[in-house]
Enzyme design. Structure first.
Site, PDB file in Angstrom:
ATOM      1  N   GLU A   1      60.043 -39.501 118.493  1.00 43.44           N
ATOM      2  CA  GLU A   1      61.263 -39.671 117.689  1.00 43.44           C
ATOM      3  C   GLU A   1      61.078 -39.126 116.273  1.00 43.44           C
ATOM      4  OE1 GLU A   1      63.774 -40.337 119.294  1.00 43.44           O
ATOM      5  OE2 GLU A   1      62.806 -41.104 121.099  1.00 43.44           O
TER       6      GLU A   1
ATOM      7  N   GLU B   1      63.856 -31.652 123.708  1.00 44.89           N
ATOM      8  CA  GLU B   1      62.987 -32.712 124.218  1.00 44.89           C
ATOM      9  C   GLU B   1      61.576 -32.188 124.441  1.00 44.89           C
ATOM     10  OE1 GLU B   1      63.465 -36.017 124.573  1.00 44.89           O
ATOM     11  OE2 GLU B   1      65.348 -35.589 123.539  1.00 44.89           O
TER      12      GLU B   1
END
Length: 293
Positions: free
Chosen positions: A140, A222
Site C-alpha cells: 500500500e 498491482e
C-alpha cells in the site's frame, strides 16, 4: 434495479446541469466543440471530485476508524510499521486506520502522496503473521509512493470524457435523423427523449467496454506495487503474503473500493474486468523478477 434507477436519475441531472452551464457560457452543446468541453468538464470533474473525497468516502464505505492514539500493542505496531516504511519510501506519514472485516485486506487512498491514508482490516491483523502484514502494508505504501491514485484518476477522467463525448455525439446524430433534422447546416439534438434514451444506453455499453482499459491499468499497477513491497521488505515476505491471501474470505469491500485494495475479487467471467491479477500470476511475477528491474 435501484442502481439502474440511480444511474438514470444521475444521467438526467448531469444533462440538465450541462444545459445550464453551456447556456450561461453561450456554448452550443450540439456543436462538436461544445460537446467536447462538456464531456471534458464532467469526465475529469467527476474523477477529480472523487479523488479529493477519496479518504472520506473510503472510510465511510468500510466504517474505518483512524488511529489518533494507539490503544494497544497491535495498533502501536501498525502505526510504527507505516511510519518506518513511509520514511523508507520518501513520503509523508499517512493516516492509519482499521476497519472491521473478516477478509484479509488493506487499501491506500488520498489525493496526494503527502496526504494519504492506509487502512487495514481486522481480518488481516488477526490472520497474518507480522512479516506478511509488513509486506501488505509495504504494498500500500508503494501505491502511494508511485502516485497510483492520481494516475488512476487521470486514466478514469480520459475514459469518462471519451464515453460521454462519443455517446452524446452518436445520440445527436440518431435523434436528429429520427426527428427529420438532416440538413447539413442544422445543429440539433432532435427529440430530447430519443437523445436521452440513446445517450443513456450508449453510456452503459461504452462504460462497460471502457472499464477494460481502467481494469488493465489497475492490474498493471498491482504488479508494480507488489514489486515495490518486495524492495521495501523482501521478495519472500511479499510472496508469503500473497499465498496467505489465497486462504482469505472473498473480499467484502464495496466494488468502488476494490481497485484500491490489495486483495481483489476473484469471481469474474473474464480477467479483462478484474481489478487485480490472479494471485498465482502475481506470485510468478515476483519470482521471475519481471517488475523488479
Amino acid at each position: 434495479m435501484m442502481r439502474i434507477a440511480l444511474f438514470l436519475i444521475t444521467n438526467l441531472a448531469v444533462m440538465l446541469v450541462f444545459g445550464l452551464v453551456l447556456s450561461l457560457t453561450g456554448i452550443q452543446s450540439s456543436s462538436v466543440q461544445g460537446l467536447m468541453i462538456m464531456a471534458g468538464l464532467f469526465g475529469f470533474g467527476g474523477a477529480f471530485v472523487s479523488l479529493l473525497m477519496s479518504k472520506w468516502m473510503a472510510l465511510r464505505s468500510v466504517g474505518g476508524e483512524v488511529i489518533e492514539q494507539p490503544r494497544n500493542e497491535t495498533e502501536r505496531w501498525l502505526v510504527e510499521t507505516v511510519r518506518t516504511q513511509s520514511q523508507q519510501a520518501g513520503i509523508a506519514m499517512p493516516q492509519v486506520a482499521i476497519y472491521h472485516a473478516p477478509d484479509i485486506n488493506a487499501f491506500a487512498t488520498g489525493a496526494r502522496r503527502d496526504a494519504s491514508l492506509v487502512a487495514v482490516s481486522t481480518g488481516l491483523l488477526q490472520n497474518m503473521s507480522r512479516d506478511e502484514a509488513e509486506a501488505v502494508i509495504a504494498h500500500e505504501i508503494s501505491h502511494i509512493a508511485n502516485g497510483d491514485m492520481v494516475t488512476m484518476t487521470l486514466v478514469q477522467g480520459i475514459v469518462n470524457t471519451f464515453v460521454i463525448f462519443v455517446s452524446r455525439l452518436i445520440a445527436q446524430v440518431v435523434s436528429g435523423f429520427l426527428s427529420g433534422n438532416r440538413d447539413e447546416g442544422e445543429s440539433s439534438n432532435g427529440n430530447p427523449l430519443v437523445y436521452f434514451a440513446v445517450a443513456t444506453v450508449l453510456e452503459l455499453v461504452f462504460g462497460i467496454l471502457a472499464s477494460i482499459i481502467t481494469m488493465w491499468f489497475s492490474r498493471y499497477r498491482e504488479f508494480h506495487a507488489d514489486a515495490g513491497s518486495a524492495k521495501l521488505v523482501g521478495r519472500e515476505k511479499m510472496i508469503a503474503a500473497l499465498q496467505r491471501l489465497k486462504t482469505s474470505y472473498e473480499p467484502q469491500e464495496e466494488s468502488s473500493m476494490m481497485a484500491f485494495c490489495i486483495n481483489g475479487k476473484s469471481k469474474s467471467f473474464s480477467e479483462l474486468f478484474m481489478s487485480h491479477p490472479p494471485l498465482d500470476k502475481r506470485i510468478e511475477a515476483l519470482r521471475s523478477g519481471d517488475y523488479l528491474k
